[in-house]
Design an enzyme around this catalytic site. Sequence first.
Site, PDB file in Angstrom:
ATOM      1  N   THR A 211       7.744   4.627   6.242  1.00 26.61           N
ATOM      2  CA  THR A 211       7.953   4.180   5.057  1.00 26.61           C
ATOM      3  C   THR A 211       9.352   4.818   4.312  1.00 26.61           C
ATOM      4  O   THR A 211       9.805   5.843   4.940  1.00 26.61           O
ATOM      5  CB  THR A 211       6.886   4.906   4.063  1.00 26.61           C
ATOM      6  OG1 THR A 211       5.667   4.596   4.564  1.00 26.61           O
ATOM      7  CG2 THR A 211       6.891   4.632   2.678  1.00 26.61           C
ATOM      8  N   ARG A 239      -5.425  -3.799   7.383  1.00 30.24           N
ATOM      9  CA  ARG A 239      -5.318  -2.376   6.531  1.00 30.24           C
ATOM     10  C   ARG A 239      -4.041  -2.340   5.432  1.00 30.24           C
ATOM     11  O   ARG A 239      -2.999  -2.736   5.619  1.00 30.24           O
ATOM     12  CB  ARG A 239      -5.051  -1.282   7.769  1.00 30.24           C
ATOM     13  CG  ARG A 239      -5.149   0.201   7.085  1.00 30.24           C
ATOM     14  CD  ARG A 239      -3.620   0.480   6.970  1.00 30.24           C
ATOM     15  NE  ARG A 239      -3.531   1.923   6.604  1.00 30.24           N
ATOM     16  CZ  ARG A 239      -2.242   2.452   6.576  1.00 30.24           C
ATOM     17  NH1 ARG A 239      -1.155   2.050   6.776  1.00 30.24           N
ATOM     18  NH2 ARG A 239      -2.452   3.819   6.181  1.00 30.24           N
ATOM     19  N   ILE A 240      -4.159  -1.812   4.420  1.00 35.93           N
ATOM     20  CA  ILE A 240      -3.447  -1.344   3.399  1.00 35.93           C
ATOM     21  C   ILE A 240      -3.588   0.089   3.127  1.00 35.93           C
ATOM     22  O   ILE A 240      -4.433   0.606   2.970  1.00 35.93           O
ATOM     23  CB  ILE A 240      -3.765  -2.389   2.217  1.00 35.93           C
ATOM     24  CG1 ILE A 240      -3.341  -3.758   2.435  1.00 35.93           C
ATOM     25  CG2 ILE A 240      -2.678  -1.840   0.803  1.00 35.93           C
ATOM     26  CD1 ILE A 240      -4.137  -4.427   1.238  1.00 35.93           C
ATOM     27  N   GLY A 241      -2.227   0.720   3.184  1.00 35.29           N
ATOM     28  CA  GLY A 241      -2.133   2.182   2.928  1.00 35.29           C
ATOM     29  C   GLY A 241      -1.802   2.568   1.450  1.00 35.29           C
ATOM     30  O   GLY A 241      -2.112   1.776   0.605  1.00 35.29           O
ATOM     31  N   ASP A 242      -0.829   3.628   1.267  1.00 37.45           N
ATOM     32  CA  ASP A 242      -0.927   4.000  -0.091  1.00 37.45           C
ATOM     33  C   ASP A 242       0.153   3.552  -0.687  1.00 37.45           C
ATOM     34  O   ASP A 242       0.413   3.171  -2.015  1.00 37.45           O
ATOM     35  CB  ASP A 242      -0.704   5.482  -0.057  1.00 37.45           C
ATOM     36  CG  ASP A 242       0.484   6.221   0.533  1.00 37.45           C
ATOM     37  OD1 ASP A 242       0.515   5.726   1.847  1.00 37.45           O
ATOM     38  OD2 ASP A 242       1.293   6.694  -0.057  1.00 37.45           O
ATOM     39  N   GLY A 263       3.535   9.322   4.355  1.00 33.75           N
ATOM     40  CA  GLY A 263       2.567  10.001   5.296  1.00 33.75           C
ATOM     41  C   GLY A 263       1.493   9.235   5.478  1.00 33.75           C
ATOM     42  O   GLY A 263       1.137   7.987   5.567  1.00 33.75           O
ATOM     43  N   GLY A 265      -1.470   7.398   4.800  1.00 31.62           N
ATOM     44  CA  GLY A 265      -1.926   6.788   3.503  1.00 31.62           C
ATOM     45  C   GLY A 265      -3.221   7.089   3.190  1.00 31.62           C
ATOM     46  O   GLY A 265      -3.480   6.968   1.756  1.00 31.62           O
TER      47      GLY A 265
END
Length: 345
Positions: A211, A239-242, A263, A265
Site C-alpha cells: 500500500t 478479497r477487498i482490504g481496508d 497493514g 487490512g
Amino acid sequence: MKNPFVSIVLLMLLCISCETTTSEKTTDPETNNDTTFAIVIHGGAGTILKKNMSDSLEVAYKTKLEEAIRTGYHILENGGNSLDAVEATIHVMEESPLFNSAKGAVFTAEGKNELDASIMEGKTLNAGAVAGVTTVKSPISLARAVMEKSEHVMLSGAGAETFAKEQGLEIVDPSYFYTKKRMESLKRVQANEAGTTATYDPYIKDSKYGTVGCVALDKNGNIAAGTSTGGMTNKKWSRIGDSPIIGAGTYANNATCGISSTGWGEYFIRGVVAHDISAMMEYKGVSLQEAAKEVIQNKLTAMGGTGGIIGLDQQGNMVIEFNTAGMYRATMNAKGELKIGIYKQ
C-alpha cells in the site's frame, strides 16, 4: 481622586485591545493568509529490516519517496489544493514497481492484479473509492473521479472500469501491472502454503502488507488523504482490504485530521482505524499524536493487527505511527524540511 476622563480613555483602549485579540483567534482558516502547509506519505509497513535490504535497494526506495513527496510539496507550495497534491504524489508511487500499488501490485491466487484505492477531502467530507479494478492505470485518479463525477462513494470491478472509460481515464492491458518480483513472491507464498518450501522468506510473512498513501494540508487549511494498493499476495475470492474503505484505510476531516493506513487490512476494517483516530480527537479532545498512539499501539495491537498510519492536522502537525519493524515514509513541512525513514528508529 482619579481623573474620570483618563479612566474612560483607558477603558476604551482595553475594549479595542480585547476585540482585536478575539478577532485574531477566530480567523476563519478558509479566508486567512496563513502559509501553514504540510505533506506526509507512506509506501507500506511490515518486516522491513536493514539486514534484508541491499544498499542499492535502500537508495532506490529513498529516491522514489523523495520524488513522490516533492511532487505534492511543490503543488502545495505554489498554492495548489490538497486533493491535487495527494493525487499527484500517489501517481508517482503507483507508477513505481517498488510499491504494492498499480505498477508494483501483488498478484491474486489466480495470478491477476486487483487494485483498490480511495480518496477523501476534509472540507465537505466528500469521498470516492474503487475496488478490484484490473485495467485502470491510476486507481487513485479513478477514486477521485468517483468522488467528483458520480453520486456514489465506492465502485468495484467491471462497473468501476466502465465508469473509468466514460471519464476518459487511461486504460491499460492487465500485463502493464506485471512485475517479475511480485510473481516470484506469489509463487513463494503458494509454495509455502502447500508446504513445499522450508526456506524462510520475509516476503511470505508480509504477504498481507503493502500500500501507498498520502495526506496533505494546503494553505487554505484543507486536508485531503488518499490510499492505493494491490492488496494481499495470493488473495482469493475477490478479497477487498481496508484501503478503499472510508474510515478504515482513508479518512479526512478539517476539524480533526487526515489519515492513510497500511497493514493487515482486516484488522483496520474491524477497528475502523482511520476514523477512530479522528473520533478520539473530536470527542476526547486529545492531540493527533495521542490519538494515533492509542489506536495503533494499544487498540490495534490488542486485536492482533499490525501496520501503521500517517496523518496530519490543520495546524500542520504530522504523525507516523506503526507497530511493525519498518515503514517506508517521508514528511515535508512548510519550511521545506524533508525527512525520510524506512526502519523503526
